[in-house]
Design a protein around this motif. Structure first.
Motif, PDB file in Angstrom:
ATOM      1  N   LYS A  85     -10.687   5.302   6.564  1.00 15.00           N
ATOM      2  CA  LYS A  85     -11.461   4.413   5.692  1.00 15.00           C
ATOM      3  C   LYS A  85     -11.400   4.874   4.238  1.00 15.00           C
ATOM      4  CE  LYS A  85     -16.052   2.319   5.357  1.00 15.00           C
ATOM      5  NZ  LYS A  85     -17.433   2.303   5.911  1.00 15.00           N
ATOM      6  N   ILE A  86     -11.587   6.186   4.016  1.00 18.06           N
ATOM      7  CA  ILE A  86     -11.523   6.713   2.649  1.00 18.06           C
ATOM      8  C   ILE A  86     -10.103   6.599   2.100  1.00 18.06           C
ATOM      9  CG2 ILE A  86     -11.844   8.767   1.231  1.00 18.06           C
ATOM     10  CD1 ILE A  86     -14.011   9.656   3.196  1.00 18.06           C
ATOM     11  N   LYS A  89      -9.589   3.087   0.855  1.00 23.22           N
ATOM     12  CA  LYS A  89     -10.284   2.867  -0.419  1.00 23.22           C
ATOM     13  C   LYS A  89      -9.532   3.522  -1.572  1.00 23.22           C
ATOM     14  CE  LYS A  89     -15.067   2.123   0.994  1.00 23.22           C
ATOM     15  NZ  LYS A  89     -16.464   2.600   0.876  1.00 23.22           N
ATOM     16  N   GLN A  92      -6.549   1.404  -2.348  1.00 21.91           N
ATOM     17  CA  GLN A  92      -6.962   0.191  -3.061  1.00 21.91           C
ATOM     18  C   GLN A  92      -7.292   0.491  -4.515  1.00 21.91           C
ATOM     19  OE1 GLN A  92     -10.230  -1.228  -0.719  1.00 21.91           O
ATOM     20  NE2 GLN A  92      -8.923  -2.082   0.893  1.00 21.91           N
ATOM     21  N   ALA A  93      -7.803   1.700  -4.782  1.00 20.83           N
ATOM     22  CA  ALA A  93      -8.136   2.095  -6.150  1.00 20.83           C
ATOM     23  C   ALA A  93      -6.945   2.652  -6.916  1.00 20.83           C
ATOM     24  CB  ALA A  93      -9.252   3.139  -6.132  1.00 20.83           C
ATOM     25  N   ARG A  95      -5.237   5.377  -5.972  1.00 24.12           N
ATOM     26  CA  ARG A  95      -5.264   6.829  -5.765  1.00 24.12           C
ATOM     27  C   ARG A  95      -5.496   7.568  -7.086  1.00 24.12           C
ATOM     28  NH1 ARG A  95      -4.273   9.476  -1.212  1.00 24.12           N
ATOM     29  NH2 ARG A  95      -3.235   7.722  -0.232  1.00 24.12           N
ATOM     30  N   HIS A 149     -18.501   6.653  -4.979  1.00 23.29           N
ATOM     31  CA  HIS A 149     -18.147   5.357  -4.404  1.00 23.29           C
ATOM     32  C   HIS A 149     -18.174   4.253  -5.454  1.00 23.29           C
ATOM     33  CE1 HIS A 149     -17.873   6.597  -0.219  1.00 23.29           C
ATOM     34  NE2 HIS A 149     -18.983   7.291  -0.370  1.00 23.29           N
ATOM     35  N   LEU A 152     -14.961   4.460  -7.337  1.00 24.24           N
ATOM     36  CA  LEU A 152     -13.857   3.842  -6.606  1.00 24.24           C
ATOM     37  C   LEU A 152     -13.937   2.319  -6.671  1.00 24.24           C
ATOM     38  CD1 LEU A 152     -13.270   5.865  -3.323  1.00 24.24           C
ATOM     39  CD2 LEU A 152     -11.892   5.824  -5.376  1.00 24.24           C
ATOM     40  N   LYS A 153     -15.143   1.769  -6.555  1.00 23.23           N
ATOM     41  CA  LYS A 153     -15.300   0.318  -6.627  1.00 23.23           C
ATOM     42  C   LYS A 153     -14.873  -0.223  -7.986  1.00 23.23           C
ATOM     43  CE  LYS A 153     -18.941  -0.398  -3.186  1.00 23.23           C
ATOM     44  NZ  LYS A 153     -20.353  -0.844  -2.959  1.00 23.23           N
ATOM     45  N   ILE A 156     -11.109  -0.146  -8.108  1.00 22.56           N
ATOM     46  CA  ILE A 156     -10.558  -1.233  -7.290  1.00 22.56           C
ATOM     47  C   ILE A 156     -10.657  -2.562  -8.032  1.00 22.56           C
ATOM     48  CG2 ILE A 156     -10.929  -2.566  -5.180  1.00 22.56           C
ATOM     49  CD1 ILE A 156     -11.819   0.089  -3.857  1.00 22.56           C
ATOM     50  N   GLU A 225      -3.777  -5.593   2.425  1.00 21.76           N
ATOM     51  CA  GLU A 225      -4.885  -4.657   2.638  1.00 21.76           C
ATOM     52  C   GLU A 225      -5.190  -3.828   1.405  1.00 21.76           C
ATOM     53  OE1 GLU A 225      -3.759  -2.304   5.950  1.00 21.76           O
ATOM     54  OE2 GLU A 225      -3.980  -3.927   7.421  1.00 21.76           O
ATOM     55  N   ARG A 226      -4.173  -3.556   0.586  1.00 21.76           N
ATOM     56  CA  ARG A 226      -4.385  -2.706  -0.583  1.00 21.76           C
ATOM     57  C   ARG A 226      -4.837  -3.487  -1.819  1.00 21.76           C
ATOM     58  NH1 ARG A 226       0.350  -0.476   1.667  1.00 21.76           N
ATOM     59  NH2 ARG A 226       1.671  -1.621   0.225  1.00 21.76           N
TER      60      ARG A 226
END
Length: 309
Positions: A85-86, A89, A92-93, A95, A149, A152-153, A156, A225-226
């Motif tokens: 899960k991490i 994320k 998606q961000a 890395r 978090h 990261l959001k 993203i 997904e990414r």
């Protein structure tokens, strides 16, 4: 005092992330040099690393050892679902800082420990009451868990916005390449070589997965997904459907390009319609009061002076 300690904490955390990233690149260069058989270069690199290790201070060596041990502990204790899960994320961000899931977890725990510590020290120095100190420490602990978090959001969201802006140009370039007679994989190679950005990096990742033996369908589904965009999901679904049904890829890409440009035009019109409403708040609270003061101020002063006489 609080701001100084907070700045030092963030600086140390960022420094540790860069140190781990440098170690990873050194390991990769070692392996590449061994595979190529470049022994002399490998020896030169090893001598340089030894000299750097000699120059390193005692604190840096022990911090590296401590970080490696903590990473091993967390690797053994973290569940595979949580790691996956991490990892998703982070992908998606984009890395950030080349962080792995274990490093992100360590960063989160470090924030959850350091924020309450420095907040408690600051509260004690300011001589807050016991209840207020407890509230400050608790809020700092919660913030330490949530802030990574939230970071990261935000990454993203920014990455998806960049991909959305790049999408029309990417589709145009793919359409032109396909119309010139190139295959889909060759068109993706042309896109990766000619254009830089979020979508080109995603397609490069897709091509690398295909070269490693992954099916094209699965590699393209990985892009969905990414990148959490409805337009990208529609593009990938249409490409896969066209490939499955045998429809001409050029027609599909041309229609997609027109649709995406029309959607971008509609989004621009929507933002333009929102502008007057957004301008209303500063006009009412900042511009109009100053105008009233400038225009009616002298009148009110003269009115008061005449009636006071």
């Amino acid at each position: 005092m609080f701001y100084v300690t907070f700045f030092l904490t963030i600086t140390l955390v960022i420094y540790s992330v860069f140190v781990l990233r440098r170690e990873r690149t050194e390991k990769i260069t070692k392996r590449i040099s061994l595979i190529k058989g470049e022994k002399n270069k490998f020896l030169d690199n090893s001598e340089m690393i030894k000299k750097e290790n000699k120059k390193q201070s005692f604190l840096e060596k022990w911090s590296k050892i401590l970080l490696l041990k903590m990473k091993k502990i967390f690797e053994s204790k973290m569940k595979e679902k949580k790691v996956a899960k991490i990892e998703m994320k982070l992908m998606q961000a984009g890395r950030p800082f080349q962080m792995t899931p274990i490093e992100f977890r360590l960063f989160q725990i470090g924030c959850a420990i350091l924020f309450p510590t420095f907040s408690g020290i600051y509260a004690v120095f300011m001589e807050f009451s016991t209840i207020l100190i407890f509230v400050v420490i608790l809020s700092a602990f919660v913030n330490g868990l949530i802030i990574p978090h939230l970071y990261l959001k935000s990454k993203i969201k920014k990455r998806n916005y960049k991909a959305l802006r790049e999408l029309p140009d990417v589709l145009d370039l793919l359409t032109v390449s396909l119309e010139a007679g190139l295959g889909f994989d060759a068109a993706l190679n042309k896109l990766v070589s000619k254009k830089k950005g979020v979508l080109s990096s995603e397609f490069q990742h897709c091509l690398e997965e295909i070269r490693l033996g992954k099916l094209r369908r699965d590699a393209l589904l990985g892009i969905k997904e990414r990148l959490l965009l409805k337009e990208v999901k529609t593009m990938v679904s249409n490409i896969l459907q066209a490939e499955k049904l045998g429809v001409g890829m050029v027609k599909v890409m041309r229609v997609l390009s027109q649709e995406v440009r029309q959607q971008r035009k509609q989004r621009a019109e929507e933002q333009a319609m929102k502008a007057p409403i957004k301008m209303l708040i500063p006009l009412v609270f900042f511009v109009f009061p100053t105008l009233f003061i400038v225009l009616l101020g002298p009148v009110l002063i003269g009115f008061v002076e005449t009636f006071s006489k």
